[in-house]
Design an enzyme around this catalytic site. Structure first.
Site, PDB file in Angstrom:
ATOM      1  N   SER A 129      10.169  -7.399  32.785  1.00  0.00           N
ATOM      2  CA  SER A 129       9.484  -8.474  33.514  1.00  0.00           C
ATOM      3  C   SER A 129       9.650  -9.827  32.816  1.00  0.00           C
ATOM      4  O   SER A 129       9.520  -9.937  31.602  1.00  0.00           O
ATOM      5  CB  SER A 129       8.001  -8.132  33.610  1.00  0.00           C
ATOM      6  OG  SER A 129       7.311  -9.192  34.219  1.00  0.00           O
ATOM      7  N   SER A 144       6.375 -19.387  25.857  1.00  0.00           N
ATOM      8  CA  SER A 144       5.066 -19.701  26.407  1.00  0.00           C
ATOM      9  C   SER A 144       5.292 -20.184  27.831  1.00  0.00           C
ATOM     10  O   SER A 144       5.141 -21.364  28.144  1.00  0.00           O
ATOM     11  CB  SER A 144       4.390 -20.789  25.559  1.00  0.00           C
ATOM     12  OG  SER A 144       3.108 -21.067  26.071  1.00  0.00           O
ATOM     13  N   GLY A 196       3.778 -18.887  30.581  1.00  0.00           N
ATOM     14  CA  GLY A 196       2.479 -19.006  31.249  1.00  0.00           C
ATOM     15  C   GLY A 196       2.474 -18.433  32.654  1.00  0.00           C
ATOM     16  O   GLY A 196       1.832 -18.966  33.561  1.00  0.00           O
ATOM     17  N   ASN A 245       5.353  -6.208  38.671  1.00  0.00           N
ATOM     18  CA  ASN A 245       4.579  -6.485  37.457  1.00  0.00           C
ATOM     19  C   ASN A 245       3.442  -7.436  37.833  1.00  0.00           C
ATOM     20  O   ASN A 245       3.681  -8.523  38.348  1.00  0.00           O
ATOM     21  CB  ASN A 245       5.492  -7.099  36.390  1.00  0.00           C
ATOM     22  CG  ASN A 245       4.751  -7.434  35.112  1.00  0.00           C
ATOM     23  OD1 ASN A 245       3.946  -8.365  35.063  1.00  0.00           O
ATOM     24  ND2 ASN A 245       5.008  -6.679  34.064  1.00  0.00           N
ATOM     25  N   CYS A 288      -0.223 -10.206  28.492  1.00  0.00           N
ATOM     26  CA  CYS A 288       0.460 -11.496  28.385  1.00  0.00           C
ATOM     27  C   CYS A 288      -0.297 -12.421  27.457  1.00  0.00           C
ATOM     28  O   CYS A 288      -1.452 -12.747  27.704  1.00  0.00           O
ATOM     29  CB  CYS A 288       0.622 -12.171  29.744  1.00  0.00           C
ATOM     30  SG  CYS A 288       1.506 -13.739  29.587  1.00  0.00           S
ATOM     31  N   VAL A 314       6.643  -2.532  24.229  1.00  0.00           N
ATOM     32  CA  VAL A 314       5.576  -3.493  24.078  1.00  0.00           C
ATOM     33  C   VAL A 314       5.859  -4.791  24.829  1.00  0.00           C
ATOM     34  O   VAL A 314       7.008  -5.093  25.126  1.00  0.00           O
ATOM     35  CB  VAL A 314       5.376  -3.858  22.588  1.00  0.00           C
ATOM     36  CG1 VAL A 314       4.933  -2.641  21.791  1.00  0.00           C
ATOM     37  CG2 VAL A 314       6.629  -4.480  21.972  1.00  0.00           C
TER      38      VAL A 314
HETATM   39  C1  LIG Z   1      10.675 -15.636  28.732  1.00  0.00           C
HETATM   40  C2  LIG Z   1       9.901 -14.365  28.831  1.00  0.00           C
HETATM   41  C3  LIG Z   1       9.029 -14.169  29.913  1.00  0.00           C
HETATM   42  C4  LIG Z   1       8.278 -12.992  30.017  1.00  0.00           C
HETATM   43  N1  LIG Z   1       7.443 -12.831  31.088  1.00  0.00           N
HETATM   44  C5  LIG Z   1       6.737 -11.667  31.215  1.00  0.00           C
HETATM   45  C6  LIG Z   1       5.903 -11.447  32.352  1.00  0.00           C
HETATM   46  O1  LIG Z   1       5.795 -12.281  33.252  1.00  0.00           O
HETATM   47  N2  LIG Z   1       5.214 -10.263  32.427  1.00  0.00           N
HETATM   48  C7  LIG Z   1       5.330  -9.290  31.447  1.00  0.00           C
HETATM   49  O2  LIG Z   1       4.712  -8.229  31.582  1.00  0.00           O
HETATM   50  N3  LIG Z   1       6.129  -9.480  30.378  1.00  0.00           N
HETATM   51  C8  LIG Z   1       6.830 -10.631  30.240  1.00  0.00           C
HETATM   52  N4  LIG Z   1       7.656 -10.813  29.139  1.00  0.00           N
HETATM   53  C9  LIG Z   1       7.751  -9.749  28.119  1.00  0.00           C
HETATM   54  C10 LIG Z   1       8.992  -8.879  28.311  1.00  0.00           C
HETATM   55  O3  LIG Z   1       8.956  -8.203  29.539  1.00  0.00           O
HETATM   56  C11 LIG Z   1       9.117  -7.858  27.152  1.00  0.00           C
HETATM   57  O4  LIG Z   1       7.989  -7.015  27.170  1.00  0.00           O
HETATM   58  C12 LIG Z   1       9.211  -8.519  25.783  1.00  0.00           C
HETATM   59  O5  LIG Z   1       9.995  -9.684  25.848  1.00  0.00           O
HETATM   60  C13 LIG Z   1       9.776  -7.600  24.700  1.00  0.00           C
HETATM   61  O6  LIG Z   1      11.084  -7.147  25.032  1.00  0.00           O
HETATM   62  P1  LIG Z   1      12.441  -7.859  24.465  1.00  0.00           P
HETATM   63  O7  LIG Z   1      12.315  -7.912  22.982  1.00  0.00           O
HETATM   64  O8  LIG Z   1      13.544  -6.978  24.969  1.00  0.00           O
HETATM   65  O9  LIG Z   1      12.474  -9.207  25.070  1.00  0.00           O
HETATM   66  C14 LIG Z   1       8.403 -11.988  29.022  1.00  0.00           C
HETATM   67  C15 LIG Z   1       9.277 -12.180  27.950  1.00  0.00           C
HETATM   68  C16 LIG Z   1      10.028 -13.342  27.840  1.00  0.00           C
HETATM   69  C17 LIG Z   1      10.949 -13.511  26.667  1.00  0.00           C
END
Ligand SMILES: Cc1cc2nc3c(=O)[nH]c(=O)nc-3n(C[C@H](O)[C@H](O)[C@H](O)COP(=O)(O)O)c2cc1C
Ligand SMILES: Cc1cc2nc3c(=O)[nH]c(=O)nc-3n(C[C@H](O)[C@H](O)[C@H](O)COP(=O)(O)OP(=O)(O)OC[C@H]3O[C@@H](n4cnc5c(N)ncnc54)[C@H](O)[C@@H]3O)c2cc1C
Ligand code: FES
Lengths: 241, 302
Positions: B18, B67, B69, B96, B126, B187
């Site tokens: 997500s 961030s 948001g 999500n 979040c 996570v």
């Molecule tokens: C730019 C960005 C936006 C994200 N937006 C959401 C979100 O809207 N909802 C959510 O559950 N996780 C969000 N995440 C978290 C990711 O889904 C993921 O759980 C987290 O980045 C860890 O995985 P990674 O290390 O592969 O990025 C976001 C992460 C990033 C970097």
């Protein structure tokens, strides 16, 4: 070029034009619109994210970037030698065309002059070009062939008009202006310009460059827009700066 | 590589995380999103959100902080405008859902109940919204309240996305299991801080922001391992996955499936490359089904 993700290109040359400002030529047959940019990275060790750089120029068989060394990523780039490779994603973002029926000026501040060259080169008629620098001008000669009028401003007054490029003149007798440079310059220009169409090329910290992360969002009258995908060029009327 | 996630059959265990894949459209320019096991949508809320002002991205060694948001067009607009196109990809779509208060979450779920989506990922983690969000994901007592409320109105498969900032990630997992979650994903990002020393202020307006990317992988992997060992629910591993080897590590730690986030920004073709890499790996090792290696590192290695 087809969209196949990052592709590798050979460095043809990479030289400082003045201290800390580099010109890099990459070999390849590039097709892109003026005002667009690429995401750049080098293979192997280095920062996680790529760096956005504007297309400065495209010629037969090579592409030119003009960049300032400001941190780790651009320092790595500056150490590339002919024969080394860099990886590019793009061209990305929207574009800008100087149209023959519009009296147009291009205004650049510092390293913000980079995208103006290819815009001038692809223009339907020669635009007037105004370039501002803090101290010593750089790369200004490259513009001569493509400019109607070319005027330089330096804050120290060493060359050309003494002061900010935005203060060189009243801009309202142009139909259209295109500006790229530091945010204070763009803001000053938006305040001064009343009666002509002003387009600004913006910078933002980017993670993806393709519109997915929403990290580069700017506020507009139509809600949040992405600098990488909806921009980097926006009408000043649309922006809430 | 077909994978069963809480009764839903996925083509493979690769899910776009997500907030890192938009609604799929941007990546459609680079590869066919239909090859993915599933896509988790950008975090959706009941009302549209414009997201945070100021800096949204900051790079760190082997990672990034964000961030954003929860900028999103709202659940209703998602259903009307994005879902039909996402359906045409021919992959599983996971909605999500984020929110400020329990009522917002409930109403958002109600709207999604009327769609053909089969999995909801409940984001109680979040770190980038002032109200709610991660607040639900820190203490078991708040998590219990929200998961209980959502379970009552949600007939879809309910996957709860855990925060690594939880007081105790294993207790949190037990709590969600007790309240009827069908799966857990973990996570989300780690709450983190960066300071702009030139201007003597935090980089982000909200002061803290979420850390993701390769830098978090070993910690996230440890958490997935602990949770998968403790609870009897499918666990989706997330955190720093950049290549097929990382994905295999998560499967060996006990994950049923994995999500790829930040790595999609580094290279839009990351996910197809992971799928290909895993296929080659399975062939080389003579693995017919990932269940042969799932959780294979086992319990104690004393
Ligand atoms: C730019 C960005 C936006 C994200 N937006 C959401 C979100 O809207 N909802 C959510 O559950 N996780 C969000 N995440 C978290 C990711 O889904 C993921 O759980 C987290 O980045 C860890 O995985 P990674 O290390 O592969 O990025 C976001 C992460 C990033 C970097
Ligand atoms: C569309 C676009 C076009 C650009 N064109 C040019 C160009 O033609 N020539 C040029 O010299 N510079 C250009 N820039 C700015 C250039 O991207 C940054 O100077 C560069 O990313 C700095 O990287 P660094 O590792 O050297 O600096 P660091 O400060 O170490 O970078 C740290 C992080 O911040 C980001 N960052 C830092 N400064 C900027 C900035 N001004 N804009 C966006 N991200 C930044 C980096 O990408 C990196 O993720 C452009 C920026 C954008 C958005
Ligand atoms: S840089 Fe990711 S959306 Fe613009």
């Amino acid at each position: 070029m087809e969209n196949k993700g990052y592709r590798e290109f050979p460095v043809i040359s990479n030289e400082a034009v003045v201290e800390n400002i580099y010109r890099m030529d990459l070999g390849g047959d590039f097709i892109a619109e003026p005002g667009q940019f690429f995401m750049l990275r080098s293979k192997g060790a280095g920062p996680l994210l790529s760096r956005p750089l504007s297309i400065c120029d495209i010629s037969q068989g090579y592409l030119t970037f003009l960049y300032a060394v400001v941190g780790e990523g651009t320092a790595i780039l500056s150490r590339k030698r002919p024969g080394d490779a860099v990886q590019l994603l793009g061209p990305l973002g929207n574009s800008y065309k100087v149209k023959s029926e519009r009296k147009t000026a291009l205004i650049g501040g510092g390293i913000g002059i980079a995208p103006l060259l290819y815009i001038a080169k692809t223009a339907e008629i020669k635009p007037d070009i105004y370039l501002g620098f803090r101290d010593a001008p750089f790369f200004e000669k490259e513009f001569e062939a493509y400019a109607g009028k070319l005027q330089i401003a330096t804050e120290t007054g060493g060359v050309g008009y003494r002061g900010f490029v935005t203060d060189i003149r009243n801009w309202d007798d142009y139909d259209e202006l295109f500006a790229c440079g530091p945010m204070p310059m763009l803001k000053a220009l938006s305040r001064k310009v009343v009666d002509c169409e002003l387009y600004l090329s913006l910078e933002a910290h980017m993670a993806c460059g393709i519109g997915a992360c929403l990290g580069c969002a700017v506020e507009t009258v139509h809600g949040m827009k992405r600098v990488c995908k909806d921009g980097p060029i926006f009408s000043a009327k649309e922006l809430i700066l | 590589m077909r994978t069963d996630l809480a009764g839903i059959s996925l083509k493979n265990p690769l899910i776009a995380a997500s907030g890192t894949f938009g609604f799929g459209q941007e990546f459609g320019e680079y590869f066919d999103p239909g090859i993915l096991g599933a896509i988790a949508t950008k975090g959706l809320t009941l009302e549209p959100r414009m997201g945070n002002r100021g800096r949204r991205i900051h790079e760190t060694p082997a990672g990034m902080m964000n961030s954003i948001g929860l900028q999103n067009p709202s659940v209703a607009v998602f259903i009307a405008e994005e879902l039909p196109r996402m359906r045409s990809y021919g992959t599983e779509i996971i909605a999500n859902v984020g929110g400020a208060g329990i009522e917002d979450y409930e109403e958002a779920i109600e709207l999604l109940e009327a769609t053909d989506i089969s999995i909801i990922e409940l984001n109680i983690s979040c770190p980038n919204v002032k109200e709610g969000g991660m607040a639900f994901g820190i203490r078991c007592s708040s998590a219990r309240r929200i998961v209980r409320a959502i379970r009552r109105c949600c007939t879809k498969k309910l996957m709860v996305k855990l925060s690594p900032n939880a007081e105790n990630i294993v207790d949190m997992a037990y709590t969600c299991a007790e309240e009827g979650a069908d799966a857990l994903s973990l996570v989300n990002t780690f709450n983190a801080l960066a300071i702009d020393i030139e201007n003597r202020r935090p980089v982000f307006n909200n002061v803290t922001a979420g850390l993701s990317g390769p830098a978090i992988k070993p910690i996230a992997l440890r958490m997935v391992y602990e949770v998968a060992k403790a609870v009897d629910l499918p666990v989706v591993g997330i955190g720093g996955i950049s290549n097929w080897k990382d994905a295999v590590e998560y499967i060996m730690a006990g994950a049923t499936a994995v999500q790829v986030g930040t790595a999609n920004f580094v290279d839009p073709l990351t996910m197809p490359k992971i799928i290909e890499g895993m296929q080659l790996y399975m062939k080389r090792e003579g693995i017919q089904n990932l269940s042969e290696i799932r959780g294979i590192i086992g319990g104690n290695h004393g």
